[in-house]
Design a protein around this motif. Structure first.
Motif, PDB file in Angstrom:
ATOM      1  N   GLY A  95     -58.867 -75.272 -28.415  1.00 21.31           N
ATOM      2  CA  GLY A  95     -58.567 -73.851 -28.570  1.00 21.31           C
ATOM      3  C   GLY A  95     -57.118 -73.527 -28.856  1.00 21.31           C
ATOM      4  N   GLN A  96     -56.234 -74.533 -28.770  1.00 23.85           N
ATOM      5  CA  GLN A  96     -54.817 -74.327 -29.076  1.00 23.85           C
ATOM      6  C   GLN A  96     -54.584 -74.628 -30.557  1.00 23.85           C
ATOM      7  N   VAL A  97     -53.837 -73.752 -31.225  1.00 23.36           N
ATOM      8  CA  VAL A  97     -53.619 -73.880 -32.658  1.00 23.36           C
ATOM      9  C   VAL A  97     -52.134 -74.077 -32.943  1.00 23.36           C
ATOM     10  N   TYR A  98     -51.822 -75.137 -33.736  1.00 24.33           N
ATOM     11  CA  TYR A  98     -50.441 -75.451 -34.078  1.00 24.33           C
ATOM     12  C   TYR A  98     -50.346 -75.732 -35.581  1.00 24.33           C
ATOM     13  N   PRO A  99     -49.197 -75.461 -36.180  1.00 25.36           N
ATOM     14  CA  PRO A  99     -49.042 -75.754 -37.613  1.00 25.36           C
ATOM     15  C   PRO A  99     -48.809 -77.237 -37.866  1.00 25.36           C
ATOM     16  N   PHE A 100     -49.283 -77.708 -39.014  1.00 29.30           N
ATOM     17  CA  PHE A 100     -48.978 -79.073 -39.441  1.00 29.30           C
ATOM     18  C   PHE A 100     -48.579 -79.062 -40.906  1.00 29.30           C
ATOM     19  N   GLU A 101     -47.876 -80.122 -41.316  1.00 30.13           N
ATOM     20  CA  GLU A 101     -47.403 -80.235 -42.693  1.00 30.13           C
ATOM     21  C   GLU A 101     -47.380 -81.700 -43.098  1.00 30.13           C
ATOM     22  N   LEU A 102     -47.836 -81.987 -44.311  1.00 31.15           N
ATOM     23  CA  LEU A 102     -47.847 -83.350 -44.831  1.00 31.15           C
ATOM     24  C   LEU A 102     -47.223 -83.365 -46.221  1.00 31.15           C
ATOM     25  N   LYS A 103     -46.490 -84.437 -46.515  1.00 29.32           N
ATOM     26  CA  LYS A 103     -45.903 -84.613 -47.840  1.00 29.32           C
ATOM     27  C   LYS A 103     -46.085 -86.062 -48.279  1.00 29.32           C
ATOM     28  N   ARG A 104     -46.113 -86.272 -49.574  1.00 30.93           N
ATOM     29  CA  ARG A 104     -46.163 -87.641 -50.074  1.00 30.93           C
ATOM     30  C   ARG A 104     -44.813 -88.308 -49.830  1.00 30.93           C
ATOM     31  N   PRO A 105     -44.825 -89.548 -49.323  1.00 25.84           N
ATOM     32  CA  PRO A 105     -43.545 -90.233 -49.104  1.00 25.84           C
ATOM     33  C   PRO A 105     -42.871 -90.567 -50.421  1.00 25.84           C
ATOM     34  N   GLY A 106     -41.551 -90.525 -50.410  1.00 22.28           N
ATOM     35  CA  GLY A 106     -40.811 -90.871 -51.615  1.00 22.28           C
ATOM     36  C   GLY A 106     -40.815 -92.367 -51.846  1.00 22.28           C
ATOM     37  N   VAL A 107     -40.410 -92.771 -53.029  1.00 20.27           N
ATOM     38  CA  VAL A 107     -40.288 -94.189 -53.351  1.00 20.27           C
ATOM     39  C   VAL A 107     -39.003 -94.713 -52.727  1.00 20.27           C
ATOM     40  N   ARG A 108     -39.121 -95.721 -51.890  1.00 26.48           N
ATOM     41  CA  ARG A 108     -37.968 -96.236 -51.179  1.00 26.48           C
ATOM     42  C   ARG A 108     -37.311 -97.387 -51.931  1.00 26.48           C
ATOM     43  N   GLU A 109     -36.005 -97.485 -51.771  1.00 22.96           N
ATOM     44  CA  GLU A 109     -35.271 -98.572 -52.398  1.00 22.96           C
ATOM     45  C   GLU A 109     -35.653 -99.901 -51.754  1.00 22.96           C
ATOM     46  N   GLU A 110     -35.517-100.966 -52.517  1.00 14.71           N
ATOM     47  CA  GLU A 110     -35.810-102.283 -51.984  1.00 14.71           C
ATOM     48  C   GLU A 110     -34.852-102.600 -50.834  1.00 14.71           C
ATOM     49  N   VAL A 111     -35.424-103.077 -49.754  1.00 13.72           N
ATOM     50  CA  VAL A 111     -34.624-103.377 -48.576  1.00 13.72           C
ATOM     51  C   VAL A 111     -34.270-104.864 -48.566  1.00 13.72           C
ATOM     52  N   THR A 112     -32.988-105.163 -48.420  1.00 11.53           N
ATOM     53  CA  THR A 112     -32.544-106.556 -48.384  1.00 11.53           C
ATOM     54  C   THR A 112     -32.357-106.993 -46.942  1.00 11.53           C
ATOM     55  N   GLY A 113     -32.498-108.299 -46.709  1.00 11.27           N
ATOM     56  CA  GLY A 113     -32.303-108.833 -45.373  1.00 11.27           C
ATOM     57  C   GLY A 113     -33.372-109.842 -45.028  1.00 11.27           C
ATOM     58  N   THR A 114     -33.239-110.428 -43.852  1.00 16.87           N
ATOM     59  CA  THR A 114     -34.182-111.423 -43.362  1.00 16.87           C
ATOM     60  C   THR A 114     -34.950-110.855 -42.181  1.00 16.87           C
ATOM     61  N   LYS A 115     -36.263-110.934 -42.244  1.00 20.60           N
ATOM     62  CA  LYS A 115     -37.084-110.409 -41.162  1.00 20.60           C
ATOM     63  C   LYS A 115     -37.067-111.365 -39.980  1.00 20.60           C
ATOM     64  N   ALA A 116     -36.972-110.803 -38.786  1.00 24.26           N
ATOM     65  CA  ALA A 116     -37.016-111.596 -37.553  1.00 24.26           C
ATOM     66  C   ALA A 116     -38.029-110.969 -36.607  1.00 24.26           C
ATOM     67  N   GLU A 117     -38.682-111.791 -35.813  1.00 21.89           N
ATOM     68  CA  GLU A 117     -39.681-111.310 -34.866  1.00 21.89           C
ATOM     69  C   GLU A 117     -39.457-111.931 -33.502  1.00 21.89           C
ATOM     70  N   ILE A 118     -39.702-111.143 -32.466  1.00 24.11           N
ATOM     71  CA  ILE A 118     -39.655-111.648 -31.101  1.00 24.11           C
ATOM     72  C   ILE A 118     -40.857-111.108 -30.346  1.00 24.11           C
ATOM     73  N   SER A 119     -41.262-111.837 -29.320  1.00 17.57           N
ATOM     74  CA  SER A 119     -42.359-111.378 -28.469  1.00 17.57           C
ATOM     75  C   SER A 119     -41.811-110.415 -27.426  1.00 17.57           C
ATOM     76  N   VAL A 120     -42.471-109.269 -27.288  1.00 13.85           N
ATOM     77  CA  VAL A 120     -42.050-108.265 -26.316  1.00 13.85           C
ATOM     78  C   VAL A 120     -43.274-107.796 -25.545  1.00 13.85           C
ATOM     79  N   GLN A 121     -43.048-106.999 -24.552  1.00 19.36           N
ATOM     80  CA  GLN A 121     -44.146-106.422 -23.793  1.00 19.36           C
ATOM     81  C   GLN A 121     -45.034-105.607 -24.733  1.00 19.36           C
ATOM     82  N   GLY A 122     -46.280-105.994 -24.854  1.00 25.52           N
ATOM     83  CA  GLY A 122     -47.208-105.249 -25.701  1.00 25.52           C
ATOM     84  C   GLY A 122     -47.433-105.839 -27.074  1.00 25.52           C
ATOM     85  N   GLY A 123     -46.718-106.921 -27.435  1.00 26.16           N
ATOM     86  CA  GLY A 123     -46.946-107.509 -28.752  1.00 26.16           C
ATOM     87  C   GLY A 123     -45.707-108.143 -29.352  1.00 26.16           C
ATOM     88  N   THR A 124     -45.552-107.986 -30.660  1.00 27.04           N
ATOM     89  CA  THR A 124     -44.432-108.577 -31.390  1.00 27.04           C
ATOM     90  C   THR A 124     -43.596-107.485 -32.033  1.00 27.04           C
TER      91      THR A 124
END
Length: 203
Positions: free
Chosen positions: A84-113
């Motif tokens: 019964g509660q009504v709130y506004p929402f809005e959606l937009k198409r995401p823009g094209v993002r620039e290529e991201v440089t770097g090396t991905k790293a992963e660690i185990s944490v509480q709840g996953g990786t």
């Protein structure tokens, strides 16, 4: 549905906060992700698009959540109804993002990786290391937020510039955001400190 197929990002504006969401429309179906609630690609029901009007429902925990809106150029806006509660929402198409440089790293944490991105200077180390934090809200490791139009990539540019000065950097998406959207849960300080130390050991 062809006109709206693909990913849309935005937020539900509930009192006192904005709730980032991502909706993906396919040929006959649709899914929704609400990172801060740990919801990823949850199937939507009763999806109807009669240009420009759009309607879909989310049935979860014995509740029916209703999205009722319309397409206005490259934006979908309307109302979200829950118990019964009504709130506004809005959606937009995401823009094209620039290529991201770097090396991905992963660690185990509480709840996953948890994943992070490491950017190093050219040449042999060791290098001084800077940990870049993305601030409050749903801002990602590159400095972009689904609540703001367009991408600024400010943190990505800082990391790349520091690399030219001989400084390595580590930056990561918070739990509930971007690469770590599935890790949407509150962190205690001790866990946060452990996570930072683990990433530093990977540089």
């Amino acid at each position: 549905m062809v006109k709206i197929e693909g990913d849309w990002q935005g937020a539900i504006n509930v009192p006192g906060q904005t709730l980032p969401v991502k909706v993906t429309f396919m040929e006959q179906t649709a899914t929704i992700s609400i990172p801060v609630q740990g919801i990823t690609n949850y199937p939507l029901t009763n999806v109807r698009f009669d240009d420009p009007f759009l309607y879909f429902e989310m049935n979860i925990q014995n509740q029916k959540l209703i999205f009722d809106g319309s397409l206005q150029e490259e934006m979908i806006d309307g109302t979200f109804t829950q118990q019964g509660q009504v709130y506004p929402f809005e959606l937009k198409r995401p823009g094209v993002r620039e290529e991201v440089t770097g090396t991905k790293a992963e660690i185990s944490v509480q709840g996953g990786t948890m994943s992070a991105l490491i950017v190093k200077p050219e040449g042999e180390g060791p290098f001084p290391v800077m940990l870049i934090l993305s601030g409050s809200g749903p801002t990602d490791k590159n400095g972009n937020s689904p609540l703001l139009e367009g991408d600024n990539n400010s943190l990505q540019m800082i990391a790349e510039n520091l690399a030219t000065k001989g400084i390595a950097t580590i930056r990561y998406d918070k739990r509930g955001v971007g690469d770590n959207a599935a890790l949407a849960m509150q962190l205690r300080g001790s866990v946060t400190q452990s996570r930072k130390k683990s990433f530093l050991q990977l540089v």
